[in-house]
Structure formats: structure tokens, C-alpha cells
Scaffold this motif. Structure first.
Motif, PDB file in Angstrom:
ATOM      1  N   SER B  44      -1.775 -30.458   0.868  1.00 40.84           N
ATOM      2  CA  SER B  44      -3.170 -30.857   0.010  1.00 40.84           C
ATOM      3  C   SER B  44      -3.838 -29.559  -0.209  1.00 40.84           C
ATOM      4  O   SER B  44      -4.533 -29.286  -1.411  1.00 40.84           O
ATOM      5  CB  SER B  44      -4.088 -31.827   0.795  1.00 40.84           C
ATOM      6  OG  SER B  44      -3.211 -33.058   0.908  1.00 40.84           O
ATOM      7  N   GLN B  86      -5.917 -36.822  -2.507  1.00 37.75           N
ATOM      8  CA  GLN B  86      -5.206 -37.740  -1.550  1.00 37.75           C
ATOM      9  C   GLN B  86      -6.292 -38.972  -1.108  1.00 37.75           C
ATOM     10  O   GLN B  86      -5.915 -40.038  -1.078  1.00 37.75           O
ATOM     11  CB  GLN B  86      -4.732 -36.848  -0.109  1.00 37.75           C
ATOM     12  CG  GLN B  86      -3.925 -37.696   0.828  1.00 37.75           C
ATOM     13  CD  GLN B  86      -3.747 -37.007   1.860  1.00 37.75           C
ATOM     14  OE1 GLN B  86      -3.994 -35.592   1.868  1.00 37.75           O
ATOM     15  NE2 GLN B  86      -2.820 -37.495   2.711  1.00 37.75           N
ATOM     16  N   ASP B 165      -1.487 -36.354  -5.390  1.00 37.68           N
ATOM     17  CA  ASP B 165      -1.320 -35.985  -3.815  1.00 37.68           C
ATOM     18  C   ASP B 165      -1.239 -37.543  -3.239  1.00 37.68           C
ATOM     19  O   ASP B 165      -1.986 -38.357  -2.960  1.00 37.68           O
ATOM     20  CB  ASP B 165      -2.545 -35.405  -3.307  1.00 37.68           C
ATOM     21  CG  ASP B 165      -2.142 -34.772  -2.074  1.00 37.68           C
ATOM     22  OD1 ASP B 165      -1.460 -35.227  -1.167  1.00 37.68           O
ATOM     23  OD2 ASP B 165      -3.263 -34.208  -1.509  1.00 37.68           O
ATOM     24  N   GLU B 166      -0.005 -37.762  -2.609  1.00 39.38           N
ATOM     25  CA  GLU B 166       0.289 -38.967  -1.964  1.00 39.38           C
ATOM     26  C   GLU B 166       0.006 -40.293  -2.643  1.00 39.38           C
ATOM     27  O   GLU B 166      -0.523 -41.077  -2.250  1.00 39.38           O
ATOM     28  CB  GLU B 166      -0.057 -38.899  -0.722  1.00 39.38           C
ATOM     29  CG  GLU B 166       0.301 -37.775   0.323  1.00 39.38           C
ATOM     30  CD  GLU B 166       0.340 -38.103   1.784  1.00 39.38           C
ATOM     31  OE1 GLU B 166       0.432 -39.289   2.127  1.00 39.38           O
ATOM     32  OE2 GLU B 166       0.291 -37.156   2.594  1.00 39.38           O
TER      33      GLU B 166
HETATM   34 MG    MG Z   1      -2.509 -33.787   2.573  1.00 46.23          MG
END
Ligand code: MG
Ligand code: ATP
Ligand code: ATP
Ligand code: MG
Lengths: 307, 509, 340, 287
Positions: B44, B86, B165-166
Motif C-alpha cells: 500500500s 485499500q 489495492d486489494e
Molecule cells: Mg495494504
């Protein structure tokens, strides 16, 4: 905000406790003027304190008494309890509450018989009303306020039998906006005369009266100059009463009796607004004058509240 | 081919933590590039730097070969980079239409609701995303929809490089497939996509290349077709534990010796789940779980982060609502989630987030160790607290100035030991532990495992959640792998690591 | 809201006191009085004599109690801004039951105080309910309850509780036998201040040295951790909330019992708000908060003396505590930022 | 009946302005419980400006400027300084009440006479244009919040501050701006009291209206347009109460009317679901 020199233990010293700010242009301001007059006319050293809550009443009385202040005014009925307690402990200090009923050798209330002038306002309104309705605007619902309303109503009915006078309380002496709203509400009910006892908030009543082109009365102070709507004022000459009371104390003539100041004493007066007088029928002026005489002489007793 | 985005020698430090050390990464046009790495690897942080949200301490960013510098997030967007971070980016109290306007950097100053609704329809069509009702309040929507809204928001500026991010952590398999399909379309049209994920399966199904970060360094970059899930899984786990990881043969934790299932003939199970599923408004639906642990029995749940094992543990501990039945020592727990009932029935819990949920950072170690039932009838028995703390700190090998030190002043590993010490000292009937050895050095980790086995030996049942493929067998207990909320059949601790890795990655065993 | 180290608390308090003193000197000069005379009057009027000390202590009673009430709530993570309303509720209860109680003064006093503590605790219930069941922040609901309590006092002294003798908007007076007598003659300090200080010690002990106190602190400092560890967070919060209300109610009851003898309108000059300020100045440590309350009481008594002796406007007494609090907040913010 | 509405409008206008400002600030995630103090500052500034020769419109402007400064000062403590806004607000009330009283004494002396200032000229229904304009301010805010970009940023600051930061905004900047605007509106509310209905200043002239405005925000559940009926309800109830008194008394003690806004707001909170519509990050420090 300059005020007097500190109260010293020598000479004649006088102190004042007010429940509100002395800049209120009403009840508290009048008392402070009284205190200043005592300083000027009797050469007293003076001191003033504004109390913030009932928990302080006793503290302030005691602080003054401990400094051997000769005379302490507590400006309102609510000071009675505390004054009575402290008076017991400090017999050489005189305690005076403005309104109230408790007395002791060194404790007495001043009672302003503003009712007498309020009655005259009522009488004038009664004689001149077209609608038979008058209104009364009060700040906080207090006995002294209600008592003047009682007298005004009596005068109104005397001048216009069958007429009604309605009170409205706004709950605050500072709420000028509320007072104006109350005045407008009364005007909308058909009232063409407004009596008020609302201190600084009086201005709101006058503005309302101006707007609806009806008449109002000043109270406590001579408020004739404040608005063309003011027909007359029921005036308390607080300085005069304060000075007179202080003089009694200074001369050792204070006897613990209730101090009444009415029309006869000159402390209370009914003052026409010269700017408005032209619209008042001469007969009404005459009748008012004779009623005033009767009250002065004691031939007629104005009703007042039980407090 | 000139990379769309190139990061060179990026370093970033947060106080004590060196989050990134000289990381390089290059993203080519037309590719889906997966970024992998253990928790805290720096993924991240890296993408935040790329997107102008954070300033790097050192290093260079190049767009289409020429160096750029971003002072603000806005600059990066203007340069054609969009990041879906995220954490949740949406205004819960606002509608879908308003949120998309919020996320659109080119939205006009003044915009009518109709124009905002039109944007929703436009985006939904262009990117083939189901964005739901444009007027719906976002906080009433399922996470999958919220995720799509964020992605659509990132796409509004027509970025050439899209960084996610994810994004799939909260998506269902169908939703994930749809997302990959739309990403593929972008890539085919020449766009570049960076995608962070913990799930190897989707990487191998949908990405072109991958980069692996470990402890703030890039460990490997290659085409997906040139490697295998097993290799990457192994590297990932190695990254998590550090390069020093050796086979732990020297420890006395031989699985067979400690297999703690002597109490199998006990009548009453210590922990029993029947048709159990945590209640969470989320896409990863844990299927109805039924399992039963007898006194002394230990079960290891092995799962990569984001597969729902954590939520199962939290729900048992009373921290989430659930449906179905949970019984601890024969006492059934209220489905509304009641940590007190769990504790009263003899439960102990080691949470994954020790800072937030494990310890009260600004109380002393003594005080932390005395909770939730501090000793003393009227006044705190300080000397008992001190003695108790002294014993526990010594026997768990916690390194702290004294027992009056604030819990927050300890390092992460030592904090973890304090949590374990507190929970194990209570002689629980059931222990639920999430990542109990995460962040601990090898010796401490072995000691912790020993402790857990000890409580089991003395009659407690234990449920241990771990993401550590190599550690799982060390308990010498049965394993179950959790993928997307689904539990595998019980596996023997002797199951080959390769098989476990494939299961964890969501591939058929 | 949370605990802070003693050293830091000291630095912050010192900075704040310096700022308040500077404000005092500046305003006195503006008002055309001599700052030396003013400061002298301030000192004389607050601690300069037995009588002055007595006034300070008499004023301090309510403030000490509301300050520890605030500290207790804050330490458990409850932002009880409703102390003013709870104080009024306690005073109303005292004025309502006081004149009815007969029997030995001791029994009557106990009954009155129990009633006022109960009333204070009851007055938090709407806020506690809304917080627990509806997630309404207690900050908002308690502000509203303050408004309602003030209106209720105004109505009651003109209605149900009005003294039938005379037409005054005040409640019936407590019998003199029931009212607390001064500890020493010529001073207004009564046993109430002793009780308040004893309660401050007791609350300190409970918070700092009992198992319950540790649980309360843990809940206040880290609600999520407290829940996971197995502390009954909601129950602890409710306990702290209502105990805080009870202490504020008790303050109102003692004010009637020891100082005013009846209920007036308006009754309070902001004892509840000053209590919050005192708790803040004391870093939510009950004893430090009680000490800060003493400081505010001394400031109040002293600034009355200032007004009496030098004629500066009474508004000073309002400004100075405000400046004190704002400086504390600013100093604390700066210190925190420096460390971060 | 026209009189009744005029009175209701007259009483509602200052409340509405102050409450709109407060709502704006709360939607951005901060809260100023010292609104009473801000109103007093506005009232006093308008009075002082008018006394020193400014016309009523200039006085209104002066009050707005003082409000801007007051809002900036509040933000310096409670937003940028990250002090607890509740505590800042508590102290704020003390300093403002004391400060305006003190300044009034400096300006006017211990006078016993009413110092009148020139009021705003009436425009329609006996109300000046500024008071009538107050009724459109919530609508302007509604439009701002729902149809403009900065409006969305403001809502984000109060609902999900991290999201605002992540999209390149600054929570501190947004909340500071909101506080400055709220300060101006609060001060205008106070000034309106002095320049329309009560052309003088008295200590405590706002008479608790700041607290009523706070209650109104809760009653409106943080939706600007709902402030209008709320303020009219309070203004109307007060006007009605005067009317009832004027018409011969009702037996309802006026304390009931004093308590009315608080009670209404409390019921609104109790009846609402969830946090009653409060912004999620209300009162939390900026990230
Ligand atoms: Mg992360
Ligand atoms: N703002 C910050 N302040 C201090 N430390 C930070 C900050 N942001 C990240 N870190 C630390 O930097 C390291 C890398 O964090 P980062 O968030 O980049 O990891 P990640 O790979 O994204 O992990 P995850 O898979 O859990 O999302 C971690 O040790 C983290 O604690
Ligand atoms: N039964 C369920 N119903 C709905 N959502 C669930 C369920 N179980 C888990 N989830 C959701 O799935 C996601 C991943 O689960 P969880 O956080 O438990 O995984 P994890 O392996 O512990 O990873 P992390 O490190 O992110 O905590 C979470 O958003 C969680 O809310
Ligand atoms: Mg997890």
C-alpha cells in the motif's frame, strides 16, 4: 466603566448587590444610579457587586458587613433570606432589600409603590381606548411586576368599565425581540394601549407599538424620549429613594420599618410625554391630575399584589 | 516497450519502520500486474507513493519514460494515474450519484442531481459495472457494490494506469471474475493495471505479470506463466517470516509426540459449532460451519488473510453476530455476540489486532494482565498484580523495563506475548487464537506453540488460526484450510506443504 | 479526556495560569483600575482571611462535586456535558422533598441528599438510553437535557414548588434546623465541603485503586480492547454515567442544603459547565480536578472581592476561567503535536 | 393572522441563520456548542458598529466579519489544534459572554439609559430584507451540499474524513472553512436580533437562542431544509404562546415553551434510526 473609590471602613460606606448587570437600562441600572447619588449627595464611599447566583447572596452581604459597611442594599426580593441571616450576625450594618417583607431592627425592605403611577397609566388608557382592550408586557413573572399589572388593570377598568387588560410574560428582561413579539401579539388582539414592565426589553414593546401605531407607557424610568409611541411614563426616582434611605441610616433614624415610597414621597411620579400630550383630551389630563391628588392624600388606595 | 509507469529505487521510512527500501517496479501498457506480499510488506505504501498520496524519501517515478513528481494526489490523477485505496473511500451518507461525483476529478463545480445520475448510468454502461440505484444511500449497499462504485470512480478520469489495492478482498467469486473481465478489457485496450491481492488463485487466473514484495524489498518480478503458485506461495511465506527461516527441527515440537488428543472419549465437547456462520454484510460468506472439539483437542485453521478465518474466530469469541449454534463447554452462546458469555463459559481469545483489541496501550503491563477480573476485594491487590505479572512476564519471556511499563511501549512481538500470557493464564476451557505467533521471532514462536499445546494437554480445546503454511503442521494437530469462507475436510498434519499451499491458494488440491 | 502524565499536567496548568493572570491584568487595566489593587483584592477575597477562605470553600462545594463527576465520566469514556442539568435535577429534588421531611435533622438531610443523588442519576437516563439503544452521541442529548432542566426549574418555582407564602418565584425554604450550619461562626463553610472533599478522595480511590476503577479506565481508554478482553463495556459506561449524574445531583442537593436553602430561578451560575472546565484542567484525575475546582472557586470569590474593592466589571469573573480553559486546550494541543 | 406569522418569522429568522451555520459546521464533522457566544459576539459587534456611526447594513457586515474571525479562532483551537470541540465550545461561551459584557461596559459605561441604534428598514411583512433572506439560507446550503463539488468535500469531511484526504482534499481546510462560514452565520443571527427587533444591546441579549439553534440542528437531523419548519415551529410556538397569553391565558406555564425546542430535539433523536442522522465523524479530530 469607572466606578467609585473602594469602600473604606471609616466614614459612611454604602454597598449595593444587584442580581444583573448595571448596564441593563432598567432595574439594576436604576439602583446603581441610586448608589452614585448617595456617593455624591452624602459623601459616602460606595461599592457595588453583581451576584451571579443565589449561592452568592450571603457571601456578598457578609463580605460587606465584615468590612463594617454601614448600609447594604440587596436589589430584589430574592435577597431577603440571606439579608435576614447576615443581619442577625452584624447588628451594626443596615440591610435594605428593594421589595420584600422581612424586617428586623437593622433590616427593612424598600417598597416602591409604582402601582400608584401604573394605576394612572391604566386610567388614561381606559379613558382613551377605542377597543376596550389593553395589553401588558412583562419580563420574568415576578410579584413586583404582576403587582403593577394589577394596578394598571384596575385603572384601565376604572377608565373603561368592562374593558380587559391582558398580561404577556416573555420570561426574560434581556429578550428585546421577545418583548416586541409580545407587543405585536397584543396589538393583533386589538389592544390599543400597552403597559410594560420589562426593563431593557421595554424597547421591544415600544418598537412594536410604533409599528402598529398604538400607545405605550414607560415604566421605572422616564422613557418618554425613547419613542413617540410613549404616552407617559410611570417613573421610580430610584436615586431619590436610595438617597433618602441612606440619609435615614446616616442620621441614625433607621427603625427597621418597611420604607414605602409612593406618589406622595415624590419618588414615584406619573410623567406625561410632552411630545404626545397634544393628542390627549384635556379632560383626561384633568381627571388624571385629580386622581393623582386622591392617591397622594390617601383618599384612594391603589390595589397591589400580595408580596 | 516503454513502461507506462516506472518506480525506481523507492525508499520510505515511517519512524522506526523502514516500509520500503529501494523498491523498483515497472508497469507495461496492456498488462495486468499483480503486486503480492505479506501483511506490512509495503504494498500500500508503494502504490500510495506512485499515486502522489505519499512522498517517497528517495527514488524516482517515471511516466512513459519521463520523470514526474507529484506534490498532490491531484497531480497524479492529471498524469493519468488512478488509485483505489485499500480502505473505504465512499461517503456513506451520500447517494451513489453523489459519491461518483465526489470521486470524479473533473466533475464541474455545480452539477444537478440529474447530471449526477446520468454519470452513474454512463459509467455503469461504459465499464459494465453494476452500480445499483443511483439514488441509493451508499452505506445501505453491499460491499461488493461499494467496491464497484470505487472502481468506477477511479475509472472516471480515464486513467491510463489503474491501481487497485486489494479490490477483491470483499468480492464474491462471480464479482471477482467480472472485475477481472473488465480489467482485461482495459488492458487489451492498452491500459495498464496494478492489482494488489493476497489471493494467488486469482493472480494465476487473471494477471500477466507479478511482483513480490517482502519486508519492503522487491523479491521477484516475472511473468505469471513462468512461475507456479507453489513457488510464489513459498516465497510469500518466507517473506512473512524473514530469510532466516530454517526448518525448526531443533525444537521439541515433534508433531507426533504432542498430538493432544488423548481425551477423545470425553463425552462433552468443549467447543461445538453447528450450522454456524458469522453475520457480516460482506461478500465473503462463510458457509455453515459445523465442527466439534473435545477437551484437549486442537484444530488449526489455515488461511490466507481475507478468507474469513478471522471472522469465524471473532464470531466465536462473541465479537460478531452469527447464525447457527456455538457451544462452549455445553453452554450455548447468544447469537447477538456477547464476549462476556464466551468468557464466562471458559473461553479465551487472542485477537489478530493486538493494538486495537488485545491490549490497553496506556495501562501498565500489570494492569493489562489483571484484566478482566483484577484481584482485590475492595482495593486492587497491587502486590498480587505485580507478582502475577512478574511470573507471566518471566515465563513468557517478555522483554519489558518493568511490570509497570505501559503496554503500548512494548514492541509488537512482546505485546503479542503479553496478550497470550493473559489469555493462557486463565486456564481456559477453549482457546481461540488468531495468528498467535505473527511477528514473533523463531524461539518465541516455538515457545508460544508449546504453551498452546500445554493448555490443550491440561484439558483445553484450542482453535488456532494461522496463515503460516510451514507453521501449521508444527502443532501436530488436524488442519482445515479456509478459502473464501469454506472449510476443507480435516487434513492430517503430515499433509504435504505443496497440497496445503494449493488449497490455500484456492486451487484444487 | 484521558489521563496524562503528572509532569505534563503541571506544565499545562502553569502555562494556563500565566495566561489567565495576563488576561486579568490586561482587562483590569482596560477597565481603568490598578492591576496591583485588583490582584491584591483577588488574593484577599479568596484566601486572605478566615471569612474569605470560608467563601471560597462554600463556593467550592458544588464545583468540586461536578468536577469529580465530570472526571469520573470522562475516565470511563462518557462525554457527560449534562452536569448542569443533573445539578439542577438534584437541586429540584432537594427543594421538593426537603420541606416535607420531618424527624431528626440528620435523617432529613440524609433523605434529601439521597433524593438529589437519585434525581441526578435519573436525569442521565434519557441520554444513556439514546446512546446505548440508538447510538445518539451523549454530547448532544445531554446539552438538550440541560436546556430542559433549566426550563423545568423556571416552571417549578412558579408552579408545583412555589412557596405558598408570598408570591415569589421560589420554593419553600428548608427548615433552619435541617440546613447545614457553618463549621465556624463568621464563615460560610459547612460540612458540605468536607463531604465533597471526602467524595473526591473516594472517587479517586475507586478510579485509581479498585478493581472496578481499573475496569472503568480500561473501557474509557480502549473500548474495543475492553470489549474483546471481556469487560462489560455498556454496563460500565452506564454505571459511570449514572454515578456521574448522581454526584452532580448531590452537588445540587448540597447547594440547597448548605447554601441557598431553597430553589430560585435561575438557580445555577453554570456549576455544571465550570465542573467540566475544572475536570479538564485537572486532566480528568478526580483529585486534580477537585483542586482545579477549588481554584475556580477561589477565582470566583476573589473576583467578587475585586469587583467590590476596585469596581472592575463582574464580567471578569467569567472571562478568566474561559481563558484558562482555552489556554489549556491550546497548550495541550501544542505539546501533543510536538511529540508526534 | 398576518401578525402571527410576522411574529413567528421575526423570532425564527435569527435562530435559522445561526442553526444553518451550525448545521454546516456539523456536517463537516466539527461542532461548536459555543454558538450562543458567537451570536453574542455578532450582536455586540453590530451594536458597536452602529453606535460608532455605521449604518445598519454596514453594522450587519461588521458583525459578519467578526463572525468570520470568531469562526477562524474556533477552528484554530478545535480543528487545526485538534482540541476537543466540546470543551473549546464550553470555554468559548464563557469568554464570549464575559467579553461582550466587558466591552459593552467599556463602550457605554455603567449607563442607565437605553442606547438605541438604527434598525434595518422594513421590507415586507414588517421585516427587513435580511431577516426574510434568512429563510432562503438553508436552501442555499442544501444546494451547496447536494449540488456542488465543495459541498461534497464538506460532507465527506464529516462522514469519512479519510476518503477526503485520499482524494486529495484536506479535512482541516474544509472544516476551517466551514467554521468560518458558521461563525459568520451565527454572528449574523446575533446581529439580526440587534438590527431588526431590538435595536440595542443588553448583556445576554441572545437569551439562550444559541442553545435553541443547537437543538434545532438535532431536530432537523442535519438536513438544512428541515431547519425551516423547525425554526418556524419554535418561532410559531413562542408567537402562539404570546398570542394565547394575550388572548386571556392558557394555563400552560411558559416554562413548557422554554423547554419546547429541547424536548422536540430529544424526541427527534429518539424517533430517528441509527445516530439520528448525525454525521459519522461528528466531533472526531481531523486525521
Ligand atoms: Mg495494504
Ligand atoms: N502512516 C504510517 N505511519 C507509520 N507506519 C506506517 C504508515 N503506513 C504504513 N506503515 C508501516 O509501513 C509498513 C508497510 O505498510 P503497508 O500498508 O504498505 O503494507 P501492505 O503491504 O499494504 O500490508 P497489507 O497487506 O496489510 O495491506 C508496515 O509496517 C506499516 O505498519
Ligand atoms: N460469514 C461472513 N459473512 C459475511 N462476510 C464475511 C463472513 N466472514 C468473513 N467475512 C468478510 O470477509 C472479509 C475477509 O474476512 P476476514 O477479515 O475474517 O479474513 P482474514 O483472513 O482474517 O483477513 P484480514 O487480515 O483482512 O483480517 C472481511 O471483510 C469479512 O468481513
Ligand atoms: Mg486477519
Amino acid at each position: 466603566g469607572k466606578s467609585g473609590p473602594p469602600a473604606r471602613s471609616t466614614g459612611f460606606s454604602v454597598a449595593l448587590l444587584t442580581p444583573g448587570p448595571i448596564s441593563d437600562a432598567g432595574w439594576n441600572a436604576g439602583a446603581y444610579e441610586g448608589l452614585k447619588a448617595i456617593e455624591k449627595e452624602l459623601g459616602a464611599s460606595i461599592s457595588h457587586v453583581q451576584v451571579k447566583s443565589p449561592s452568592e447572596f450571603e457571601e456578598q452581604f457578609r463580605a460587606y458587613a465584615a468590612k463594617a459597611t454601614r448600609l447594604v442594599f440587596g436589589h430584589g426580593f430574592e435577597f431577603q433570606d440571606a439579608a435576614a441571616r447576615v443581619a442577625k450576625e452584624y447588628p451594626s450594618t443596615v440591610f435594605v432589600t428593594t421589595s420584600g417583607s422581612k424586617t428586623a431592627p437593622n433590616l427593612a425592605p424598600i417598597v416602591f409603590e409604582l402601582e400608584q403611577a401604573a394605576y394612572l397609566c391604566g386610567l388614561v388608557s381606559g379613558r382613551m381606548t377605542k377597543t376596550g382592550k389593553a395589553g401588558m408586557v412583562g419580563g420574568v413573572e415576578l410579584p413586583s411586576i404582576k403587582s403593577t399589572f394589577l394596578a394598571y388593570e384596575a385603572g384601565f377598568v376604572a377608565g373603561h368599565p368592562g374593558g380587559t387588560a391582558r398580561p404577556v410574560f416573555t420570561g426574560s428582561f434581556e429578550d428585546v425581540a421577545g418583548a416586541k413579539a409580545a407587543a405585536l401579539a397584543l396589538a393583533d388582539q386589538g389592544c390599543d394601549f400597552l403597559f410594560q414592565n420589562a426593563d431593557a426589553a421595554a424597547l421591544g414593546v415600544f418598537k412594536g407599538a410604533e409599528e402598529r401605531k398604538i400607545r405605550a407607557f414607560g415604566t421605572n424610568k422616564n422613557q418618554n424620549a425613547l419613542s413617540p409611541a410613549v404616552l407617559a411614563s410611570a417613573v421610580i426616582d430610584m436615586p431619590r429613594a436610595f438617597v433618602e434611605t441612606a440619609r435615614r441610616v446616616k442620621d441614625g433614624k433607621f427603625d427597621g420599618q418597611t420604607l414605602r415610597y409612593g406618589l406622595a414621597s415624590g419618588v414615584i411620579s406619573f410623567v406625561w410625554n410632552p411630545a404626545a400630550l397634544a393628542n390627549v383630551p384635556p379632560a383626561v389630563v384633568e381627571e388624571t391630575k385629580s386622581a393623582e391628588e386622591k392617591i397622594r392624600s390617601g383618599a384612594f388606595v391603589v390595589p397591589r399584589g400580595n408580596f | 516497450m516503454l513502461p507506462s509507469l516506472e518506480l525506481r529505487g523507492i525508499s520510505k521510512r515511517f519512524g522506526e519502520t523502514q516500509a520500503l527500501s529501494e523498491v523498483s517496479l515497472s508497469i507495461l501498457p496492456g498488462e495486468i500486474h499483480a503486486l503480492l506480499g505479506e501483511n506490512g510488506a509495503g504494498k500500500s505504501t508503494l502504490v500510495s507513493i506512485a499515486a502522489g498520496r505519499l512522498a517517497a524519501d528517495a527514488g524516482e517515478i517515471l511516466r512513459n519514460g519521463s520523470p514526474v513528481s507529484f506534490d498532490r494526489a491531484r497531480d497524479a490523477r492529471d498524469a493519468g494515474l488512478a488509485l483505489v485505496p485499500q480502505h473505504d473511500l465512499l461517503i456513506g451518507a451520500a447517494s451513489v450519484a453523489d459519491n461518483l461525483a465526489f470521486l470524479d476529478p473533473n466533475a464541474p463545480f455545480f452539477e444537478s442531481p440529474a447530471a449526477r445520475r446520468a454519470r452513474v448510468i454512463r459509467l455503469a454502461q461504459r465499464f459494465a459495472l453494476d452500480l445499483g440505484d443511483a439514488n441509493a444511500r451508499v452505506d445501505a449497499l453491499p460491499v461488493g457494490t461499494r467496491q464497484r462504485i470505487e472502481i468506477a470512480g477511479a475509472l472516471t478520469g480515464h486513467p491510463e494506469v489503474l491501481i487497485l489495492d486489494e479490490p477483491t478482498a470483499v468480492l464474491s467469486p462471480d464479482e471477482t471474475a467480472a472485475l477481472f473481465a473488465s480489467l482485461r478489457k482495459r488492458a487489451d485496450a492498452g491500459g495498464a493495471v496494478v492489482l494488489i491481492t493476497h489471493r494467488l488463485a486469482e493472480v494465476f487466473a487473471g494477471a500477466d505479470r507479478l511482483t513480490l514484495l517482502a519486508r519492503g524489498r522487491s523479491v521477484k518480478t516475472c511473468r505469471v506463466s513462468e512461475t507456479t503458485p507453489e513457488e510464489i506461495g513459498g516465497l510469500l511465506l518466507a517473506g512473512a517470516e524473514g530469510e532466516t527461516r530454517e526448518k525448526e527441527k531443533d525444537f521439541d515440537t515433534h508433531p507426533s509426540k504432542h498430538a493432544a488428543r488423548s481425551a477423545a472419549n470425553q463425552p462433552l465437547p468443549s467447543l461445538e459449532l453447528t450450522g454456524f456462520a458469522p453475520h457480516l454484510a460482506s461478500a465473503v460468506r462463510t458457509e455453515n460451519v459445523s465442527l466439534s472439539l473435545s477437551p484437549g483437542e486442537l484444530l488449526v485453521l489455515l488461511a490466507i488473510d481475507g478468507n474469513g478465518a478471522d471472522t469465524i474466530a471473532r464470531a466465536i469469541a462473541g465479537l460478531e453476530r452469527f447464525s447457527g449454534r456455538v457451544e462452549v463447554g455445553g453452554v450455548s452462546l447468544p447469537p447477538s455476540g456477547d464476549p462476556l458469555a464466551f468468557r464466562a463459559a471458559g473461553g479465551a481469545f487472542v485477537p489478530a489486532d493486538r493494538r486495537e483489541e488485545g491490549l490497553v496501550a496506556s495501562l501498565s503491563l500489570e494492569e493489562n494482565l489483571a484484566l478482566p477480573d483484577p484481584p482485590g476485594r475492595v482495593f486492587l491487590d497491587r502486590s498480587a498484580m505485580r507478582a502475577h505479572a512478574g511470573d507471566l512476564l518471566a515465563s513468557f519471556g517478555v522483554r519489558a523495563a518493568s511490570s509497570t511499563a505501559l503496554a503500548g511501549s512494548l514492541s509488537g512481538g512482546n505485546q503479542q506475548k503479553v496478550v497470550l500470557a493473559r489469555e493462557l493464564s486463565r486456564s481456559p476451557r477453549v482457546l481461540v487464537a488468531v495468528h498467535p505467533t505473527r511477528g514473533l521471532d523463531l524461539a518465541s514462536a516455538a515457545a508460544v506453540r508449546r504453551r498452546i499445546l500445554d493448555v490443550c494437554r491440561s484439558g483445553a480445546a484450542a482453535l488456532v488460526i494461522t496463515a503460516d503454511l510451514d507453521e501449521a503442521p508444527l502443532f501436530g494437530a488436524p488442519l482445515r484450510v479456509v478459502t473464501r469462507g469454506r472449510l476443507s475436510a480435516p487434513l492430517q498434519p503430515t499433509t504435504p506443504v505443496e497440497t496445503l499451499g494449493r488449497l490455500m491458494a484456492g486451487l484444487a488440491a | 479526556m484521558t489521563q496524562e502524565s503528572a509532569a505534563r499536567r503541571f506544565v499545562v496548568a502553569a502555562i494556563a495560569l500565566a495566561a489567565a493572570a495576563a488576561a486579568l491584568v490586561g482587562l483590569t487595566l482596560l477597565a481603568g483600575a490598578s492591576p496591583i489593587d485588583a490582584l491584591h483584592a483577588l488574593a484577599e477575597g479568596s484566601v486572605g482571611s478566615r471569612a474569605a477562605l470560608g467563601e471560597t470553600l462554600a463556593r467550592a462545594t458544588a464545583l468540586v462535586l461536578t468536577a469529580i463527576a465530570a472526571s469520573l465520566a470522562f475516565r470511563a469514556g462518557v462525554l457527560n456535558i449534562g452536569l448542569e442539568g443533573q445539578f439542577l435535577a438534584g437541586a429540584v429534588a432537594a427543594a421538593a422533598v426537603g420541606p416535607l421531611l420531618s424527624g431528626a435533622p440528620f435523617v432529613a438531610r440524609a433523605g434529601l441528599l439521597v433524593a438529589s443523588a437519585l434525581a441526578g442519576a435519573l436525569w442521565v437516563l434519557p441520554a444513556a438510553y439514546l446512546e446505548a439503544r440508538r447510538g445518539v452521541p451523549e454530547v448532544l442529548s445531554t446539552i438538550l437535557l440541560n436546556l430542559i432542566a433549566a426550563a423545568a426549574v423556571s416552571g417549578l418555582v412558579r408552579g408545583a414548588l412555589q412557596d405558598p407564602r408570598g408570591d415569589y418565584p421560589q420554593s419553600r425554604a428548608l427548615p433552619d434546623a435541617v440546613r447545614l450550619a457553618p463549621l465556624v461562626s463568621g464563615s460560610r463553610a459547612t460540612a458540605a465541603i468536607v463531604a465533597a472533599i471526602a467524595l473526591a478522595l473516594l472517587v479517586t480511590l475507586v478510579v485509581e485503586a479498585t478493581p472496578l476503577g481499573l475496569k472503568l479506565r480500561a473501557t474509557g481508554l480502549a473500548p474495543a480492547a475492553a470489549r474483546a478482553i471481556g469487560l462489560p463495556g455498556a454496563r460500565l459506561r452506564l454505571l459511570a454515567f449514572s454515578a456521574s449524574g448522581a454526584l452532580a445531583g448531590l452537588a445540587g442537593g448540597l447547594e440547597v442544603l448548605a447554601v441557598t436553602g431553597r430553589l430560585y430561578d435561575p438557580f445555577s451560575a453554570g456549576a455544571g459547565y465550570t465542573g467540566i472546565a475544572a475536570a479538564l484542567l485537572g486532566g480528568s484525575h478526580p483529585l486534580a480536578a477537585a483542586a482545579s475546582a477549588m481554584l475556580f472557586a477561589a477565582l470566583g470569590a476573589g473576583s467578587s472581592a475585586m469587583q467590590r474593592d476596585t469596581g472592575v466589571p463582574g464580567a471578569l469573573a467569567t472571562i478568566v476561567p474561559g481563558v484558562l480553559v482555552l489556554t489549556v486546550l491550546a497548550a495541550r494541543a501544542r505539546l501533543t503535536q510536538k511529540r508526534a | 393572522m398576518s401578525g402571527f406569522f410576522a411574529i413567528a418569522l421575526l423570532l425564527a429568522a435569527p435562530l435559522l441563520l445561526a442553526a444553518t451555520g451550525e448545521l454546516l459546521l456539523e456536517r463537516a464533522g466539527s461542532i461548536q456548542i459555543g454558538l450562543e457566544g458567537t451570536m453574542l459576539i455578532g450582536a455586540f459587534t453590530a451594536f458597536a458598529a452602529a453606535r460608532s456611526g455605521a449604518g445598519p447594513h454596514a453594522a450587519l457586515l461588521a458583525a459578519a466579519c467578526a463572525g468570520l474571525l470568531a469562526g477562524a479562532a474556533f477552528a484554530a483551537f478545535a480543528v487545526a489544534g485538534r482540541a476537543d470541540p466540546i470543551l473549546v465550545g464550553t470555554a468559548w461561551n464563557l469568554v464570549a459572554a464575559g467579553g461582550t459584557a466587558f466591552s459593552y461596559r467599556l463602550l457605554a459605561g455603567a449607563t442607565g439609559s437605553v442606547l438605541e441604534v438604527k434598525a434595518l428598514p422594513p421590507f415586507a411583512f414588517g421585516l427587513p430584507a435580511a431577516a426574510l433572506a434568512a429563510f432562503f439560507v438553508p436552501a442555499v446550503l442544501e444546494v451547496f451540499l447536494t449540488r456542488t463539488r465543495p459541498g461534497l468535500a464538506l460532507v465527506a469531511a464529516g462522514d469519512n474524513p479519510l476518503a477526503l484526504e485520499a482524494t486529495g482534499g484536506s479535512v482541516v481546510a474544509v472544516r476551517t472553512a466551514a467554521s468560518v462560514a458558521a461563525g459568520a452565520l451565527g454572528a449574523l443571527g446575533g446581529a439580526l436580533l440587534v438590527l431588526t427587533v431590538s435595536p440595542t444591546f443588553v448583556e445576554g441579549v441572545t437569551a439562550g437562542r444559541g442553545f435553541l439553534a443547537l437543538a434545532l440542528v438535532v431536530f432537523a437531523r442535519w438536513k438544512p431544509l428541515r431547519l425551516v419548519p423547525g425554526a418556524l415551529l419554535v418561532g410559531g410556538a413562542t408567537a402562539l404562546q404570546y398570542r394565547l397569553q394575550a388572548g386571556g391565558g392558557t394555563g400552560i406555564p411558559y416554562a413548557v415553551f422554554l423547554a419546547l425546542p429541547g424536548l422536540l430535539a430529544l424526541f427527534a433523536l429518539a424517533a430517528a434510526r441509527g445516530r439520528g442522522g448525525a454525521p459519522k465523524a461528528l466531533g472526531t479530530p481531523a486525521p
